[in-house]
Write a protein that holds these residues in place. Sequence first.
Motif, short mmCIF file in Angstrom:
data_model
loop_
_atom_site.label_atom_id
_atom_site.label_comp_id
_atom_site.label_asym_id
_atom_site.label_seq_id
_atom_site.Cartn_x
_atom_site.Cartn_y
_atom_site.Cartn_z
N THR A 378 6.81 -8.30 19.64
CA THR A 378 6.64 -6.93 19.13
C THR A 378 5.97 -6.93 17.77
O THR A 378 5.08 -6.10 17.50
N ALA A 379 6.36 -7.85 16.91
CA ALA A 379 5.77 -7.92 15.57
C ALA A 379 4.28 -8.21 15.64
O ALA A 379 3.48 -7.61 14.92
N GLN A 380 3.90 -9.13 16.51
CA GLN A 380 2.48 -9.45 16.67
C GLN A 380 1.70 -8.23 17.17
O GLN A 380 0.59 -7.95 16.69
N GLU A 381 2.28 -7.50 18.11
CA GLU A 381 1.61 -6.32 18.65
C GLU A 381 1.47 -5.23 17.59
O GLU A 381 0.47 -4.50 17.56
N LEU A 382 2.47 -5.11 16.71
CA LEU A 382 2.41 -4.11 15.65
C LEU A 382 1.36 -4.46 14.60
O LEU A 382 0.64 -3.59 14.10
N MET A 383 1.26 -5.75 14.25
CA MET A 383 0.39 -6.15 13.15
C MET A 383 -1.09 -6.24 13.55
O MET A 383 -1.97 -5.95 12.72
N THR A 384 -1.37 -6.60 14.78
CA THR A 384 -2.75 -6.86 15.19
C THR A 384 -3.71 -5.71 14.90
O THR A 384 -4.82 -5.94 14.37
N PRO A 385 -3.35 -4.46 15.20
CA PRO A 385 -4.31 -3.37 14.93
C PRO A 385 -4.25 -2.79 13.52
O PRO A 385 -4.95 -1.83 13.21
N MET A 386 -3.42 -3.35 12.66
CA MET A 386 -3.23 -2.77 11.34
C MET A 386 -4.50 -2.86 10.49
O MET A 386 -5.25 -3.82 10.56
N THR A 387 -4.70 -1.83 9.67
CA THR A 387 -5.76 -1.87 8.67
C THR A 387 -5.33 -2.79 7.53
O THR A 387 -4.18 -3.22 7.46
N GLN A 388 -6.23 -3.07 6.61
CA GLN A 388 -5.89 -3.92 5.48
C GLN A 388 -4.72 -3.36 4.68
O GLN A 388 -3.77 -4.08 4.36
N SER A 389 -4.76 -2.08 4.36
CA SER A 389 -3.68 -1.48 3.56
C SER A 389 -2.37 -1.47 4.32
O SER A 389 -1.30 -1.68 3.73
N GLU A 390 -2.42 -1.23 5.62
CA GLU A 390 -1.20 -1.25 6.43
C GLU A 390 -0.60 -2.65 6.49
O GLU A 390 0.62 -2.81 6.41
N LEU A 391 -1.47 -3.64 6.63
CA LEU A 391 -0.96 -5.00 6.69
C LEU A 391 -0.38 -5.44 5.36
O LEU A 391 0.66 -6.12 5.31
N LEU A 392 -1.02 -5.04 4.27
CA LEU A 392 -0.46 -5.36 2.95
C LEU A 392 0.93 -4.77 2.79
O LEU A 392 1.85 -5.44 2.28
N GLN A 393 1.12 -3.53 3.23
CA GLN A 393 2.45 -2.93 3.14
C GLN A 393 3.44 -3.68 4.01
O GLN A 393 4.61 -3.88 3.62
N GLU A 394 2.99 -4.13 5.18
CA GLU A 394 3.87 -4.92 6.05
C GLU A 394 4.25 -6.23 5.38
O GLU A 394 5.40 -6.69 5.49
N ILE A 395 3.33 -6.85 4.68
CA ILE A 395 3.64 -8.10 3.97
C ILE A 395 4.61 -7.84 2.82
O ILE A 395 5.56 -8.62 2.60
N TYR A 396 4.41 -6.73 2.09
CA TYR A 396 5.37 -6.38 1.04
C TYR A 396 6.77 -6.19 1.64
O TYR A 396 7.77 -6.64 1.07
#
Length: 457
Positions: A378-396
């Motif tokens: 599920t985590a991989q599916e959520l992260m794959t289409p993320m934009t740069q800003s969305e992924l940065l927030q996910e990393i935070y």
Amino acid sequence: MKRFFIHALQLVLRRASSELHSSFFIILALTFTSCDDFLDITPTGKVIPSTFDEYRALLGYEYNNFTSDRYMTTIRTDEVRINSRTSYEDRDAYLDLWLWKDEDPSPTTTYFSWRTYYHNIYIANYILEHRGEIKNGSSDAISQLIGEAYMMRAYCHFLLVNLFAQPYTHCTPSTTRGVPIMLAADVNAMPRSSSVEAVYQQVISDLDEAAKYMKQEKWEKGYNYRFNVASVSALRARTYLYMGEWQKAYEAAQVVINSFGDLEDLNSTTAKLPNDAESVENIVALEHFSTNMSTVVNQVGADLISKYRTGDQRKKKYYDISSSIPALLKSGGYSSFRSAEAYLTAAEALANQGKTAEAIAQLLPLLNKRLNSTALTTAQELMTPMTQSELLQEIYDERFRELAFEGHRWYDLRRTTQPQLTRTYSGVTYTLTPEKYTMKFPPEAVEANPEIVIWDE
């Protein structure tokens, strides 16, 4: 774990120099009541440390009395709550910190260290200045001690500038006041502060020197509070991350991963907590995350708990979620640097360079050890289409989840988005605004040395 210091210090209590007794803008005047014999030094002319064992014990004393300030910063974050279950004693000590009430805090408020850091730095400087006089030690052992002294000086300056100066990423570092840089064991010094940039450059310079001398790849059980080879790259990665030097942060993090990249598998029933002193991912088990704040940090904030998704094993391993207010199970560890941080640093550094696919790839080894198989997919599916800003927030958010209650959250908030947080207590609402992300110099430090509020450009 560090009980051997009691015996080791007997070697130096009778052999310290008069240089160690004085007032170094209140630093050496003294910090620890248990060390009166060490600090009330006899007149000049008495024997000073000379052998390797005595110098090792001298640095060992600083390890043993290292502060838990990084842990105490938890109080100012969204990791913890204070409510009716908090003891009156803890409320007296920490309430104003929790409410970011810095202008006129209660006299009972516990404050962040100042003396201790500069005492650590003084002893590191003393060892470095006398390195050529150390007797009865192998060249490798002496070299290692010198490397640790450089690391001690670097780490203390790093923590000081991140407590008492503006974050590097939210100021003009070359023209913003930092903290005093101390490079000599001079008790008469009354230094002004240097710029934020100068302090960071000194940290990097000391790391460069530490790397030249450090020999120990890994310390055996009971001695892994000491700095080692991997810790140099770990602090380098953290320093460059805090500076926004993404490629350098990534490269340093990769060095850590390649040399010390093991992770605890929380899907296993036998896994240790990652911040356990004996965890396979613990690089340096120095700072102790169990202090007299125990009843405070046992009250985990709702925002933090909400960040854990279904199938995340950390939720049940880090917290007791059986009650309405989850309690912390992760307390009691010793951890200053561990491998999981390196994976997160590498991911954040790559994401900031727009390399989202590579950033996700850096997260997957960690997530594989923290999530069950369904949650990992599920985590991989959520992260794959993320934009740069969305992924940065996910990393935070991932840093929030993984490094909770290990003294990272406050620094992450202040160096990244500096969110405006609010708290209501006794009918009054308090707000964390950008200027409150920087602590003021302790009044005692300013009174002892007014020069520290002035800085040299």
